[in-house]
Design an enzyme around this catalytic site. Structure first.
Site, short mmCIF file in Angstrom:
data_model
loop_
_atom_site.label_atom_id
_atom_site.label_comp_id
_atom_site.label_asym_id
_atom_site.label_seq_id
_atom_site.Cartn_x
_atom_site.Cartn_y
_atom_site.Cartn_z
N TYR A 131 0.91 -1.01 -0.03
CA TYR A 131 -0.13 0.11 0.02
C TYR A 131 0.88 1.25 -0.06
O TYR A 131 0.44 2.28 -0.33
CB TYR A 131 -0.92 0.07 1.21
CG TYR A 131 -2.14 -0.66 1.19
CD1 TYR A 131 -2.42 -2.02 0.72
CD2 TYR A 131 -3.44 0.01 1.31
CE1 TYR A 131 -3.48 -2.71 0.64
CE2 TYR A 131 -4.69 -0.27 0.89
CZ TYR A 131 -4.88 -1.96 0.70
OH TYR A 131 -5.83 -2.37 0.54
N LYS A 135 3.16 -15.24 1.93
CA LYS A 135 3.61 -16.16 0.83
C LYS A 135 5.06 -16.31 0.68
O LYS A 135 5.56 -15.83 -0.16
CB LYS A 135 3.01 -15.45 -0.59
CG LYS A 135 1.65 -15.52 -0.75
CD LYS A 135 0.90 -16.85 -1.25
CE LYS A 135 1.17 -17.05 -2.61
NZ LYS A 135 1.11 -18.58 -3.14
N ASP A 160 -2.80 -17.86 0.52
CA ASP A 160 -3.68 -18.59 -0.33
C ASP A 160 -4.37 -19.95 0.24
O ASP A 160 -5.70 -20.07 0.14
CB ASP A 160 -3.16 -18.93 -1.90
CG ASP A 160 -1.88 -19.88 -1.87
OD1 ASP A 160 -1.28 -19.99 -0.62
OD2 ASP A 160 -1.64 -20.27 -2.77
N ASP A 181 -6.46 -7.17 3.80
CA ASP A 181 -7.64 -6.74 3.13
C ASP A 181 -8.35 -7.52 2.45
O ASP A 181 -9.57 -7.49 2.70
CB ASP A 181 -6.84 -5.48 2.06
CG ASP A 181 -8.06 -4.77 1.41
OD1 ASP A 181 -9.02 -4.37 2.15
OD2 ASP A 181 -8.04 -4.57 0.14
N ASP A 199 -12.26 -9.22 4.14
CA ASP A 199 -13.30 -9.10 3.39
C ASP A 199 -13.83 -10.52 3.39
O ASP A 199 -15.23 -10.80 3.61
CB ASP A 199 -13.27 -8.69 2.02
CG ASP A 199 -13.53 -7.25 2.09
OD1 ASP A 199 -13.57 -6.48 2.87
OD2 ASP A 199 -13.95 -6.76 0.90
C1 IPM Z 1 -10.53 -1.48 3.82
C2 IPM Z 1 -10.77 -0.77 2.53
C3 IPM Z 1 -9.64 0.37 2.19
C4 IPM Z 1 -8.29 -0.62 1.92
C5 IPM Z 1 -9.63 1.30 0.98
C6 IPM Z 1 -11.08 1.93 1.15
C7 IPM Z 1 -8.63 2.24 0.86
O1 IPM Z 1 -10.88 -1.85 1.42
O2 IPM Z 1 -10.45 -0.72 4.77
O3 IPM Z 1 -10.53 -2.61 3.80
O4 IPM Z 1 -8.13 -0.95 0.96
O5 IPM Z 1 -7.43 -0.55 3.14
MG MG Z 2 -10.99 -3.86 2.24
#
Ligand code: IPM
Ligand code: MG
Length: 368
Positions: free
Chosen positions: A142, A192, A225, A249, A253
């Site tokens: 990032y 990884k 993975d 990230d 999710d």
């Molecule tokens: C998160 C989001 C952020 C990230 C975006 C909005 C920059 O996806 O907080 O998970 O990628 O960190």
């Molecule tokens: Mg995210």
């Protein structure tokens, strides 16, 4: 002693709507519990760009550095899709994370009993799930340099750099081990190391910190993975997962969706302790700005409410009050109240964003 201070940044999309319900809980705490916060409010993301031409004004950044905790709603929306990368709404959030040095991002994935049917996985795979992903938040791909889009011969090349120093890995590993000690003492580290040097170093340093200072912790390592695969196969094998910025990230999710709805999950981003002993901290729901439903009273405020509960616990040492808020949320879910993201069951009672807020406040009233 002065009141604890809180900077509220509702942001874009559904951010302001879900934050409105948190503000009602803050007011409730003042009148019913005698706990008063010094609350200030400001802009972040697209709305800040509209007002100031930048997704995060320097004054807002300075305020964020001074308060005990920042509570953020969400940033972004299609209106801002064509903006230059440097002023996109997300840059505001990333600047907060980076300049406050919030290196440890706690993302719990917890399955509420009342919602186990919402998961795309079988109920017995997710019922009772309670895991914590710790995502490194201020380094890795990032932020690594070099980055950019460059000319190379007769074509362009897009470059980002995965980069981790030993001290960056060391500090996030420690935060994972500390947290694990308050849970079941089990940590799985994901990278990884089979293809990335940064992964090799990650694995080495995490293991070294464990061997030197956290011998009580049961540490395992997994390629990220395979970790994704195991998270969907049998997520309850995990307790704390520690991983880098990008894998975190993705994996968070994935873990969030195991629980049924992104609208339920809070997060805390913590940095080093300030002079008053409190960690620098920003709390935000894991969900985004959901522009498609913004302004319609459909958004689920629970993730934002639970983010405030995390602030009570991690910034203000008010674990009991945090539990009170979490219990109130559990109660309304058990009563069958559902915002639009959770509809579909028979017998559920549909409620609006503020209707959910009303019910949580009623639950809080009953708790005292
Ligand atoms: C998160 C989001 C952020 C990230 C975006 C909005 C920059 O996806 O907080 O998970 O990628 O960190
Ligand atoms: Mg995210």
């Amino acid at each position: 002693m002065s009141n604890p201070s809180l900077l509220i940044l509702p942001g874009d999309g559904i951010g302001p709507e879900v934050m409105a319900e948190v503000k009602r809980i803050i007011d409730w705490m003042g009148t019913k519990r005698g706990i008063t916060f010094d609350v200030s409010e400001d802009l972040v993301g697209g709305c800040a760009y509209d007002a100031h031409g930048t997704p995060l004004h320097d004054d807002t950044m300075a305020k964020a550095q001074e308060v005990d905790a920042v509570l953020l709603g969400a940033v972004g929306g299609p209106k801002y899709d064509d903006l230059d990368f440097s002023v996109k709404p997300e840059r505001g959030l990333l600047r907060l994370r980076k300049e406050m040095d919030l290196f440890s991002n706690l993302r719990p994935a917890q399955c509420f009993d009342a919602l186990a049917d919402f998961s795309s996985l079988k109920k017995d795979v997710v019922a009772g799930l309670d895991i914590m992903i710790i995502r490194e938040l201020t380094s890795g791909v990032y932020f690594g340099e070099p980055r950019g889009i460059f000319e190379e011969g007769n074509e362009r090349v897009g470059i980002n750099t995965q980069r981790y120093t030993e001290s960056e890995i060391d500090r996030v590993a420690r935060s994972a081990f500390e947290l694990a000690r308050k849970r079941t003492g089990k940590v799985c580290s994901m990278e990884k190391a089979n293809v990335m040097e940064s992964g090799i170093l990650w694995r080495e340093v995490v293991q070294k910190v464990r061997d030197e200072d956290y011998r009580d912790i049961e540490l395992s390592h997994m390629y990220a993975d395979a970790g994704a695969m195991q998270l969907t196969r049998w997520p309850k094998q995990f307790d704390v997962i520690v991983t880098d910025n990008l894998f975190g990230d993705l994996l968070s999710d994935l873990a969030a969706m195991l629980t049924g709805s992104l609208g339920m999950l809070p997060s805390a981003s913590l940095g080093a302790p300030m002079t008053n002993g409190r960690p620098k901290a920003l709390y935000e729901p894991v969900h985004g700005s959901a522009p498609d439903i913004a302004g319609q009273g459909k958004a689920n405020p629970i993730a934002c409410v639970l983010s405030f509960a995390m602030a009570l616990r991690y910034s203000f040492d008010m674990g009991e009050e945090a539990t009170r808020v979490e219990k109130a949320v559990e109660t309304v879910l058990a009563q069958g109240l559902r915002t639009a993201d959770l509809l579909g069951e028979e017998g559920a009672t549909p409620v609006s964003t503020s209707g959910m807020g009303d019910a949580i406040l009623a639950g809080l009233d009953q708790s005292i």
